[in-house]
Design an enzyme around this catalytic site. Sequence first.
Site, mmCIF file in Angstrom:
data_model
loop_
_atom_site.group_PDB
_atom_site.id
_atom_site.type_symbol
_atom_site.label_atom_id
_atom_site.label_comp_id
_atom_site.label_asym_id
_atom_site.label_seq_id
_atom_site.Cartn_x
_atom_site.Cartn_y
_atom_site.Cartn_z
ATOM 1 N N SER A 88 0.847 -1.195 0.000
ATOM 2 C CA SER A 88 0.000 0.000 0.000
ATOM 3 C C SER A 88 0.880 1.240 0.000
ATOM 4 O O SER A 88 2.102 1.151 0.083
ATOM 5 C CB SER A 88 -0.874 0.011 1.248
ATOM 6 O OG SER A 88 -0.032 0.238 2.372
ATOM 7 N N LYS A 89 0.217 2.369 -0.048
ATOM 8 C CA LYS A 89 0.923 3.650 -0.039
ATOM 9 C C LYS A 89 1.819 3.779 1.197
ATOM 10 O O LYS A 89 2.904 4.336 1.149
ATOM 11 C CB LYS A 89 -0.091 4.793 -0.044
ATOM 12 C CG LYS A 89 0.189 5.724 -1.200
ATOM 13 C CD LYS A 89 -0.662 6.923 -1.236
ATOM 14 C CE LYS A 89 0.140 7.936 -2.021
ATOM 15 N NZ LYS A 89 -0.477 8.567 -3.079
ATOM 16 N N ARG A 90 1.318 3.233 2.294
ATOM 17 C CA ARG A 90 2.060 3.270 3.562
ATOM 18 C C ARG A 90 3.451 2.638 3.415
ATOM 19 O O ARG A 90 4.410 3.035 4.058
ATOM 20 C CB ARG A 90 1.237 2.517 4.606
ATOM 21 C CG ARG A 90 1.714 2.569 6.029
ATOM 22 C CD ARG A 90 0.608 2.024 6.931
ATOM 23 N NE ARG A 90 0.148 0.706 6.479
ATOM 24 C CZ ARG A 90 0.742 -0.438 6.790
ATOM 25 N NH1 ARG A 90 1.789 -0.443 7.565
ATOM 26 N NH2 ARG A 90 0.262 -1.585 6.343
ATOM 27 N N GLY A 111 5.151 2.730 0.720
ATOM 28 C CA GLY A 111 5.924 3.454 -0.292
ATOM 29 C C GLY A 111 5.478 3.136 -1.705
ATOM 30 O O GLY A 111 6.168 3.453 -2.668
#
Length: 503
Positions: free
Chosen positions: A251-253, A255
């Site tokens: 996920s975006k978390r 990177g």
Amino acid sequence: MVRVRYAPSPTGSPHVGNIRTALFNYLMARKHGGVFIVRIEDTDQTRQVDDALDDILESLRWLGITWDEGPEVEGPYAPYFQSQRLKIYKQVCEELIKKGSAYRCFCTPEDLEKMREYQRINKLPQMYDRRCRKKTVNEAGNLVSKGIPYVIRLAMPLEGKIVFEDAIRGRVEYESSLVDDQVLLKSDGWPTYHLANVVDDYLMKVSHVIRGEEWISSTPKHVVLYDAMGWEKPTFVHAPVIKGPDGAKLSKRHGDTRCLDYREKGYLSEAVANFIALIGWSPGGDRELMTLKEMEDLFSIEGIQPSAGVFDITKLQWMNGHYIRQLTPEKLYETVKEFHEKTKDEDYRKLQSQEILTKAFEKYPKEYLVRAFVLEQERVKLLSEFADACLFFFVDEVEIDKQAGEKWLSADYVPQLLDVLMEQCEKQQDLNHDVCESMISVAVEKLGLEKRSMAIHPTRVALTGRTFGPSLFDLMALLGVEQMKKRFAKAKLFAESLLSKSS
Ligand code: GLU
């Protein structure tokens, strides 16, 4: 002959997983002297995103992934945009209907909704119940002549198993009765992914279909299509999913962002390509650092692992530091300058040090900037860090960090140390590492200090305002006599004010 393809849909800017598919296909082609095709799968007109195509091609170009057939370069199987190939898909559908492998379905959206409702209530599998498959050729022909809209569906075998070999997973089996009668052609005449993808892979003579594991459940439908048309199937290769280091879905978390965002953040394309290739692939042994050229020689499908690939941003940063250290001074200068001028990264643009760097490019000779960047090259992990790391080279007066000052400028010998250093400055003409080292040695001796570090730390804080940085003697040599004198004098005032406060 190896012919492989990257077949993106222009529905957004590609992320890491998608670019990994491109990279594996590219490496496969180069390894075997084959052909790498880029085919744009733009058949879902409702999901198109402006700029997506530009971003797709720009991501490839940035990473050095060149294509032999596709947009801009064209090739013997053009067009490479599926939206320009609608006639071909229609013809194949007609043929499938003739063979009895596909049929017209006249169900309206309302009919389908009712069917789904019934399936939900009765806990039946959610799939098309194949009711239009029972229509005779005449019945269907009548409806067509009345102008009733229809889609064309693939007639899946009603029993038995669909079996195929995956180069990574081995034999894969699906229960035919559980695979939906996939829509191949929509009522507006546009194909779905499944039809267009298979038709083009066949017509473009694709030998290996290398793609992400999320497509494996589509493969039984594709296999039935190939068989229905009597076409030889390509080798299927499904690369593992990508997870974060915590084992959760990427996920975006973790990177996961647009591939091009890495460029904006100060990553080098060499590092990003190397890093992405290693998510789920390994050349064997513990070799990790490889240029694109080296990977072209080392790539093999056998090196793709079946277990999930891990996306670890700290590893990417480490690799980026490595590739930054590989740059020659000239190339380092060009790379930092280009990044500085082009990046649109908001976090970077907010930095005060970045504004100072803009001025530094005008104010100082190139040679001075090159030497400053080279001194920080060992420590920096991202191009975006140079502005701050080199800040003290590009200001007239340094701001002494309060904590650093209190730690290293508060001892009572410090004003005298700074005096000796100022005296030393007067005597120097040509500064270099050794001359600067001897300046410190003279001061240590004159003041009778027990340890050299007692002179080194205060000098660093006086010159840079910080407790960390590159080699002290090198940075002294680069700053030069005039800057050092100024900074020592200012630091002396700072030291004296600390002493007067404490007394
Ligand atoms: N158009 C599909 C995608 O967007 C291609 C999948 C495949 O490679 O078959 O990823």
